[in-house]
Motif scaffolding. Sequence first.
Motif, PDB file in Angstrom:
ATOM      1  N   GLU A  73      43.834  40.941  36.767  1.00 10.71           N
ATOM      2  CA  GLU A  73      43.156  42.269  37.689  1.00 10.71           C
ATOM      3  C   GLU A  73      43.081  41.860  39.026  1.00 10.71           C
ATOM      4  OE1 GLU A  73      39.796  42.777  36.097  1.00 10.71           O
ATOM      5  OE2 GLU A  73      40.349  44.293  34.419  1.00 10.71           O
ATOM      6  N   GLU A 119      39.749  36.889  28.633  1.00  5.68           N
ATOM      7  CA  GLU A 119      38.497  37.447  29.512  1.00  5.68           C
ATOM      8  C   GLU A 119      39.313  36.801  30.749  1.00  5.68           C
ATOM      9  OE1 GLU A 119      37.894  36.240  26.928  1.00  5.68           O
ATOM     10  OE2 GLU A 119      36.334  37.450  25.680  1.00  5.68           O
ATOM     11  N   ALA A 140      37.116  39.614  43.591  1.00  2.01           N
ATOM     12  CA  ALA A 140      36.667  38.713  43.067  1.00  2.01           C
ATOM     13  C   ALA A 140      35.645  38.306  44.311  1.00  2.01           C
ATOM     14  CB  ALA A 140      36.618  37.907  42.132  1.00  2.01           C
ATOM     15  N   LEU A 182      40.935  39.229  34.058  1.00  3.16           N
ATOM     16  CA  LEU A 182      40.936  39.117  35.368  1.00  3.16           C
ATOM     17  C   LEU A 182      41.679  38.677  36.337  1.00  3.16           C
ATOM     18  CD1 LEU A 182      38.465  39.995  36.879  1.00  3.16           C
ATOM     19  CD2 LEU A 182      36.936  37.905  36.285  1.00  3.16           C
ATOM     20  N   ALA A 191      31.206  35.940  34.293  1.00  2.00           N
ATOM     21  CA  ALA A 191      32.136  36.882  35.242  1.00  2.00           C
ATOM     22  C   ALA A 191      31.189  38.409  34.817  1.00  2.00           C
ATOM     23  CB  ALA A 191      33.099  37.824  34.615  1.00  2.00           C
ATOM     24  N   VAL A 231      33.925  41.947  41.324  1.00  2.00           N
ATOM     25  CA  VAL A 231      33.864  40.923  40.270  1.00  2.00           C
ATOM     26  C   VAL A 231      32.912  40.518  41.090  1.00  2.00           C
ATOM     27  CG1 VAL A 231      34.335  39.805  38.357  1.00  2.00           C
ATOM     28  CG2 VAL A 231      35.420  41.913  38.341  1.00  2.00           C
ATOM     29  N   ASP A 248      29.833  42.502  36.649  1.00  2.00           N
ATOM     30  CA  ASP A 248      29.799  43.423  37.141  1.00  2.00           C
ATOM     31  C   ASP A 248      28.864  43.572  38.540  1.00  2.00           C
ATOM     32  OD1 ASP A 248      30.260  46.080  38.664  1.00  2.00           O
ATOM     33  OD2 ASP A 248      31.775  46.672  35.887  1.00  2.00           O
TER      34      ASP A 248
END
Length: 369
Positions: free
Chosen positions: A125, A118, A133, A122, A178, A167, A180
């Motif tokens: 991304e 995970e 984020a 992230l 994390a 995020v 959304d």
Amino acid sequence: MTAQTAEEATPDLLYSEAEDDLRAAVRALLADRTDTPSTLARAESDAPYDPDLWRSLGARMDLAGLLVPEELGGQGASHREAAVVLEEIGRAVAPVPFLTSAVISTEILLALGTEKPEVSALVRELASGHRTAALVVPFSAGPDSVRLSGTLTGTVSPVADAATADVLLVPTAEGLYAVDAADVTVTALTPLDLTRPLAAVTLDGVGGTLLAGADTTPAAVRRGLLAGAGLLASEQLGIAEWCLTETVTYTRERKQFNRPVGSFQALKHRMAQLWLEIVSARAAARNAADALATGSPQAPLAAAVAQAYCARVAVHAAEECVQLHGGIGMTWEHPAHLYLKRAKSAQIALGSAGEHRAAIAELVDLRAP
């Protein structure tokens, strides 16, 4: 201390050729995309954030992943290069989430380790520049002043760039989640700095992905905020340099009594004093960036010194810019007010100057009686 140890302990305050090339590329992009009329118009609108500029800067120039290792889709660069980017962002008061996403959030995730799928996903991304984020703590919180809430509940305010993030990283006593951004209530606030949006984030028991436990979260958050505070000094340096450059240019052209006002000795002295302060600010900011880049044990001290000093210099430079521009500097049509507001808001971001001075006293064992 041996000669080798002394050499290793000496910070490199100079810019490398690669850093100069990076600066030229970023400055060219920002000069093309953040001219004065468009910057003023966007700051006065309801949407100061510029997603197209961020796509160009973060994704097309690959600067969103500057601190991310190459094996995770990043550039594998260091805090020195990130500092150069932030200098140019400060010089242009660019409305992009580089500090909050590409520095603070990315640094926190890297501090957790990327063995967890995970976390690594992230990081990739964020490095791509297609997602951003934001850390859900008050923007005024420094590296040593974050207080973790018990669970994913309550409202946190003000959070920088939360209104534009995809995020949200929410540190709690249980660990780092994390979440959304679409699952929470984000209420835009009216900030002093119109180029950096602030918002109140209401969680209300939402769900999220647990990225790390309570044992590793505080240290990771502190590392992210430390990097943010240390590199914010470079943004403040960019603000101060723009203000001095514009002021010198204006006072050369503006005439009074058939003479350029810049030739008056009183104004010469004020600008010379400001130049000396900016030279010192550059040394402090570069020292912080180099300490962070090399993983020096002196990084907390270097970041605290840089933030305590550069914050004041940026505000002073912006104030002088407004005053020495005379009547035009007091108008909304001139961008000087944007730099003053960015400098004033950054002065209390990621820890106030007083908080950083207290940290310096603690680190060098010079506590007040």
